[in-house]
Design an enzyme around this catalytic site. Structure first.
Site, mmCIF file in Angstrom:
data_model
loop_
_atom_site.group_PDB
_atom_site.id
_atom_site.type_symbol
_atom_site.label_atom_id
_atom_site.label_comp_id
_atom_site.label_asym_id
_atom_site.label_seq_id
_atom_site.Cartn_x
_atom_site.Cartn_y
_atom_site.Cartn_z
ATOM 1 N N ASP A 179 2.919 -4.181 8.020
ATOM 2 C CA ASP A 179 1.673 -3.430 7.850
ATOM 3 C C ASP A 179 0.540 -4.451 7.968
ATOM 4 O OD1 ASP A 179 -0.649 -2.408 6.770
ATOM 5 O OD2 ASP A 179 0.230 -1.863 4.829
ATOM 6 N N LYS A 220 -10.545 -0.522 9.944
ATOM 7 C CA LYS A 220 -10.628 -1.737 9.135
ATOM 8 C C LYS A 220 -10.892 -2.958 10.006
ATOM 9 C CE LYS A 220 -7.313 0.055 5.734
ATOM 10 N NZ LYS A 220 -8.058 0.403 4.521
ATOM 11 N N GLN A 277 -4.708 -4.939 6.687
ATOM 12 C CA GLN A 277 -5.717 -5.843 6.108
ATOM 13 C C GLN A 277 -5.765 -7.183 6.829
ATOM 14 O OE1 GLN A 277 -7.963 -5.131 3.991
ATOM 15 N NE2 GLN A 277 -7.207 -3.243 3.071
ATOM 16 N N HIS A 301 0.855 -1.185 0.000
ATOM 17 C CA HIS A 301 0.000 0.000 0.000
ATOM 18 C C HIS A 301 0.897 1.245 0.000
ATOM 19 C CE1 HIS A 301 -2.625 3.093 1.799
ATOM 20 N NE2 HIS A 301 -3.599 2.421 1.238
ATOM 21 N N CYS A 317 -4.672 2.011 -4.559
ATOM 22 C CA CYS A 317 -3.512 2.717 -4.034
ATOM 23 C C CYS A 317 -2.238 1.886 -4.047
ATOM 24 C CB CYS A 317 -3.786 3.270 -2.635
ATOM 25 S SG CYS A 317 -5.151 4.431 -2.647
#
Ligand SMILES: Cc1ncc(COP(=O)(O)O)c(C=O)c1O
Lengths: 139, 398
Positions: free
Chosen positions: B189, B215, B192, B112, B353
């Site tokens: 990261d 999220k 998600q 991302h 993105c």
């Protein structure tokens, strides 16, 4: 204009866009309309000589509204002086933004006269117009 | 499952954009309302009853996050405004001081923007080098390719646990092991990932990790930065000011507080953090493993139904998460999204993105469906029906 007629003009300029190709001659300036949304990405090739738009073409990936409005706009701009082109673009932008505008000059672009009803499409319909406007104002 | 927990699901929508943000259960909303209606006050200043309540709830939230990702201690948990904020805090607050010219950072093409652009900026600022771990033919990260990408200059591997376009989940534990064997720091990261599979920072031996509250069924404007204590302790704060200083004098002497407070200068997003706290309890009440199992099965069903339609291209059939990327043949992704929206089906069109991934995928835009536990087979059947009628797409969207 009748919905069906509008649709067929939009689709025709999307599926058979006659100005959708790369122009890499050195008389052309390339501008990119990559806009704030992550998505539409068109390159526009403009040949402006002696204040007259000699030719424009475009290439890239974008939605039906972007491609179709680009193709129609480009066809109308070719051969116009910078001033006439800017007048046309300004009126087109006024139409999209639901302001008073001069219908005479817009011709087939009138198929986009109700774009403001779909706010998410406004950006698509004005992508190229804004790009070319900026170019003309700076050149 | 659990559809009744979401007021918004009573509206006539099919929400398939959980990768962008998840819906918020009523209990999260109620926890924020409760802060407004019963104990609005600032935190860290418990001189009166409501303020003490807020103080406790705020620190309880930290405790919950700590347990949720199995951090060693709650001082390793910093509240931020989201993944992007967390990534920037460590890239500019830690790595800018720690890395030297010529040091290499490994990322991948499917990261991302928030795990790419700050590194590019640092590359410009201090002359580090951003390199890529090659993706395999399924666009995934293999252990072999990690090993191949490492040089004696590599100092950081910074990758998503689950990517937002392809949806593949990386073998973080194995990659961490390789990283640490080579004196490389492991940055993850988890934006998600956290709402969809169990994340254990100790087991995976992660050095820094970032994720977003919104999220994972929590409020927007909330996020977490996790860091191993000794590393987090070396992060330079972004925000100097109230809350984070221990004392200062008029001649410029300043003493800062301990972590994590030192990294949370200014009044924090209190209502957001309380909402996030409730979201974590909510996820835990259902059970992350149960969520994971359900979503994977639902995805399999979706893939099997899409497979029956010969005018659909699916780009990531084999990954094992909640994300499906597809296109109707010959239709631009955004037009498909506008068409589905006519039927109140919310999907995301775009390159999500991950702008540099199109070099790899050869398609720059896809329609993305990202599932959650509240989605079900009936919704998928409806989607499939609408797709089956997509020969009418131009009539419907023009
Ligand atoms: C993999 C990944 N990382 C980071 C982010 C950024 O999260 P936020 O916008 O909440 O900072 C996202 C969100 O789209 C994401 O999908």
């Amino acid at each position: 204009m009748d919905r069906n007629l509008k649709r067929s003009i939009i689709l025709d300029n999307y599926q058979n866009a006659n100005k959708k190709y790369i122009s890499d001659g050195e008389e052309f300036t390339k501008i990119n309309t990559r806009n704030v949304s992550c998505i539409d990405n068109l390159d526009i090739y403009i040949d402006l000589e002696d204040n007259i738009i000699k030719d424009i073409s475009f290439e890239g990936e974008a939605c039906v509204i972007s491609i179709s409005s680009t193709n129609i706009l480009i066809n109308l701009l070719i051969g116009k002086s910078k001033e006439d082109a800017l007048y046309l673009i300004d009126n087109y932008l006024k139409m999209i933004n639901e302001e008073e505008y001069d219908k005479e000059v817009l011709k087939e672009l009138l198929v986009f006269d109700d774009t403001s009803k779909q706010p998410s499409r406004i950006k698509c319909a004005t992508l190229t117009a804004n790009g070319i406007k900026k170019f003309l104002e700076n050149n | 499952m659990n559809r009744d927990d979401f007021e918004i699901l009573k509206k006539n929508i099919i929400y398939f954009d959980n990768g962008a943000t998840t819906l918020k259960p009523n209990v999260v909303r109620d926890s924020i309302l409760k802060y407004y209606d019963e104990y609005t006050a600032n935190a860290h200043r418990g001189d009166y009853k409501t303020s003490a309540i807020v103080d406790n709830l705020y620190e309880e939230a930290r405790e919950k996050v700590c347990k949720f990702i199995n951090a060693k201690e709650k001082s390793e948990i910093v509240f931020t405004s989201g993944t992007t904020n967390s990534m920037n805090m460590i890239i500019f607050g830690y790595f800018k001081n720690y890395l030297k010219e010529g040091d290499e950072v490994l990322i991948t093409l499917s990261e991302h923007a928030s795990n790419i652009v700050p590194w590019f900026m640092l590359e410009k600022e201090i002359g580090i080098k951003v390199n890529y771990i090659d993706l395999d033919d399924k666009h995934e990260v293999s252990i072999d390719n990690v090993k191949k990408a490492i040089t004696d200059k590599t100092k950081v591997i910074s990758i998503a646990m689950t990517t937002n376009v392809v949806g593949d989940t990386r073998p973080i534990k194995e990659i961490s092991k390789i990283a640490h064997d080579n004196n490389i720091l492991m940055v993850v990261d988890a934006a998600q990932a956290v709402a969809h599979n169990k994340v254990d920072v100790q087991d995976m031996d992660i050095d820094f990790m970032a994720f977003s509250g919104h999220k994972m069924y929590g409020p927007t404007g909330t996020g977490v930065l996790y860091g191993k204590f000794d590393l987090l302790d070396k992060v330079t704060p972004f925000n100097y000011g109230g809350g984070m200083n221990a004392m200062f004098t008029k001649n410029g002497y300043v003493e800062l507080r301990e972590i994590p407070t030192r990294l949370e200068g200014g009044t924090p997003n209190i209502e957001g953090v309380l909402g996030l706290s409730e979201a974590i309890s909510y996820i835990e009440d259902i059970g992350i493993d149960k969520i994971n199992k359900y979503e994977k099965e639902l995805r399999k069903y979706l893939i099997s139904e899409l497979d029956k339609l010969d005018f659909i291209d699916v780009y990531n059939k084999e990954v094992d998460t909640n994300i499906v990327a597809f296109n109707i043949k010959g239709v631009f992704a955004q037009d498909t999204a506008v068409y589905l929206d006519k039927y109140n089906i919310c999907v995301r069109a775009g390159n999500h993105c991950a702008k540099i991934l199109d070099n790899e995928l050869n398609i720059s835009n896809t329609v993305r469906i990202s599932l959650s536990f509240y989605n079900n087979k009936e919704e998928i059947d409806l989607l499939i029906n609408v797709l089956k009628n997509s020969e009418n797409i131009w009539k419907e969207i023009l």
